[in-house]
Design an enzyme around this catalytic site. Sequence first.
Site, PDB file in Angstrom:
ATOM      1  N   ASN A   1      68.088  21.034 -44.642  1.00  0.00           N
ATOM      2  CA  ASN A   1      69.493  21.439 -44.641  1.00  0.00           C
ATOM      3  C   ASN A   1      69.853  21.875 -43.233  1.00  0.00           C
ATOM      4  O   ASN A   1      69.228  22.784 -42.690  1.00  0.00           O
ATOM      5  CB  ASN A   1      69.692  22.594 -45.629  1.00  0.00           C
ATOM      6  CG  ASN A   1      71.053  23.260 -45.488  1.00  0.00           C
ATOM      7  OD1 ASN A   1      72.021  22.632 -45.095  1.00  0.00           O
ATOM      8  ND2 ASN A   1      71.114  24.546 -45.798  1.00  0.00           N
TER       9      ASN A   1
ATOM     10  N   CYS B   1      73.430  20.491 -46.470  1.00  0.00           N
ATOM     11  CA  CYS B   1      72.838  20.029 -47.719  1.00  0.00           C
ATOM     12  C   CYS B   1      72.293  21.202 -48.515  1.00  0.00           C
ATOM     13  O   CYS B   1      72.355  22.356 -48.104  1.00  0.00           O
ATOM     14  CB  CYS B   1      71.702  19.043 -47.427  1.00  0.00           C
ATOM     15  SG  CYS B   1      72.185  17.682 -46.356  1.00  0.00           S
TER      16      CYS B   1
ATOM     17  N   ARG C   1      72.845  15.995 -50.714  1.00  0.00           N
ATOM     18  CA  ARG C   1      73.288  15.662 -49.364  1.00  0.00           C
ATOM     19  C   ARG C   1      74.802  15.722 -49.191  1.00  0.00           C
ATOM     20  O   ARG C   1      75.554  15.199 -50.016  1.00  0.00           O
ATOM     21  CB  ARG C   1      72.815  14.253 -48.981  1.00  0.00           C
ATOM     22  CG  ARG C   1      73.090  13.933 -47.518  1.00  0.00           C
ATOM     23  CD  ARG C   1      72.683  12.528 -47.147  1.00  0.00           C
ATOM     24  NE  ARG C   1      72.797  12.343 -45.700  1.00  0.00           N
ATOM     25  CZ  ARG C   1      73.013  11.183 -45.110  1.00  0.00           C
ATOM     26  NH1 ARG C   1      73.133  10.093 -45.842  1.00  0.00           N
ATOM     27  NH2 ARG C   1      73.113  11.108 -43.786  1.00  0.00           N
TER      28      ARG C   1
ATOM     29  N   SER D   1      83.570  27.307 -35.977  1.00  0.00           N
ATOM     30  CA  SER D   1      84.081  28.675 -36.094  1.00  0.00           C
ATOM     31  C   SER D   1      83.618  29.496 -34.900  1.00  0.00           C
ATOM     32  O   SER D   1      82.802  29.054 -34.092  1.00  0.00           O
ATOM     33  CB  SER D   1      83.599  29.318 -37.403  1.00  0.00           C
ATOM     34  OG  SER D   1      82.279  29.818 -37.258  1.00  0.00           O
ATOM     35  N   GLY D   2      84.108  30.732 -34.809  1.00  0.00           N
ATOM     36  CA  GLY D   2      83.743  31.628 -33.714  1.00  0.00           C
ATOM     37  C   GLY D   2      82.705  32.654 -34.084  1.00  0.00           C
ATOM     38  O   GLY D   2      82.484  33.606 -33.312  1.00  0.00           O
TER      39      GLY D   2
END
Length: 626
Positions: A74, A2, A49, A361-362
């Site tokens: 958030n 958010c 949002r 993700s890495g």
Amino acid sequence: MCGVAGILRWGDSASRRGEIERMTAAVAHRGPDGEGTFVRDGLALGHRRLSIIDLETGQQPMANEDGTVWVTYNGEIYNYRELTAELRALGHVFRTRSDTEVIVHAYEQWGADCVKRFRGMFAFGLADLRGRRLLLARDHLGIKPLYYRTGEGYLAFASELGALRQVDDRPPEGSLVAVELFLRYQYLPAPHTIYRDVVKQPPASYVVVGFDGRLEGPTRYWDLRFDPDPAPSDAEWLERFESALESSVRAHTVSDVPFGVLLSGGVDSTLVAVRLSRILGSRLKGFCIDFPEAALSEARHAAQVALKCGFELHTETVRDELRDLLPALVSHYGEPFGDTSAVPTWHVARLARSHVPMVLSGDGGDEGFGGYDTYLRWMRPSVRGSLRTFLRRPSADGARSVAWATARRLLGARWSVLREWQRRIEYVAEGERRALWRPEFGGLPGAPCLSFAEADAAAPRTDALAYAQYLDIRTYLPCDILTKVDVAAMYHGLEVRTPFADVNVMELAARLPLRLRYRRGQDGSPVPKHLPKTALLKDFPGDFVHRPKQGFAPPRAGWFLPGRSGRAMLEDVMNGAGSPLNDWFRVGEIRGMIETHGPEKDRSNALWLLLVLGLWLQQNREIRFR
């Protein structure tokens, strides 16, 4: 995921709904699914949002039962279900299934220390109307951003700098020290921003602001302690690592929406993908960015991962589109940001968002487990003397604290570990920066950086690699890597989750002995990130696992050759009427960089930063610097 915004005015209790609505609108791209505001006397909170958890009842700002505690938040709290059960047992009543409500009740139960109980990524502003204070908090590793601006009678906060430009006040003043730090690091380390009166809140910290304007903090509530434990065997450590990573990936899959995975074909994203496939099967989509230049392409490796995991792979090729993309990208970061991988990150985020609202993700694996080529150079024996060589050589788990202290004493004040580390990571070397600045600004290149000094003071002296990892985790990871991902992804309303940048995984990494982060292979070559690579060898062959690290960088050097977009754009920036670059820098030095740039001498580091800086200054001509 958010966008948050808020303002507390203690000198003026009149409600300013228009002000908070403008601030919230400035982060609308972060939350396309809903908006809300709360205004009372001199306090205003705003929220945009992106619905990921509890799609029906998670609207914000959210309050407790009697309306005395309000939050705009958030992020994602991955252990919110466990905390909900604990808080219910303590008598708290929940009206929603959202992780947002956990923050409200956790604050009621534990006060500001509630942040120590959260596992996840978060940035929030929480107003305690009974206690008459505002709490601003940011997650342990700095995954989610938070900025605040102070002025006459107010403090404003937001997820992005652009929202703070909407406050009813004059434009903020620029900082020349920040410009120097940008040239030095390619990003601005917290607490610095490009503005003198705007603070980038450090990770793992909270700030308390009384309704009377008294500010306490930032208070650091967590730190990563490198304390290697050599006792467990390599096999035991491997088992612990695989368990911790699988637990983290599982926690990061908590969602009420479909999601995918970003695939570079590298070690970290591949490990995440393999565990996702084991937990959820082969129902996911993978997203990859390719480059026309074969030397930069990792698409074939990403395709190998997708085939192994049974994922549906989507690939997009990044070409030279700077004129169309770069000005908007520069504007969206809110301040000069010079990591060129922001360009392909923007593309992969757009690609992913066209299919799903969330991806894993890495990011964080290189910092946690010692994967960067910078670390290899840092650990390489030096000709500067046997003691300094010992400091970098990973013998017997590296240099112990006594050796580090002895080095400082014997080598004197002119040499320090911090100075040597910064020399190796500077994006534009100090000599080049001194040549760039006009004489009246000659003191800036030597200015110390507060965040690096603080990190150095707290850094481990257990081994040289741990020192470098710790500094990166305090500076580079939150202020470059995670900032790059957050801004580029939220530009498209995409949530990115990072199982490696997780408290539990990082705390395990900090316990690893040096032999599992860095060792010599059978041929004598260094093997960084040894433990994750050992885990990956269970699923992929050695030539896949041990290939040289490529990074996620576009062909920047070619963009500044004659006739290419980067060169033309930089010429435009320099030649523009009243170019600010000409006010601060030696024009002849910049021209010399442009003219000597080529295959024999790559000057694109400095040229790229000057281009980004020049574009940002063109877009913000009303800002005055000192």
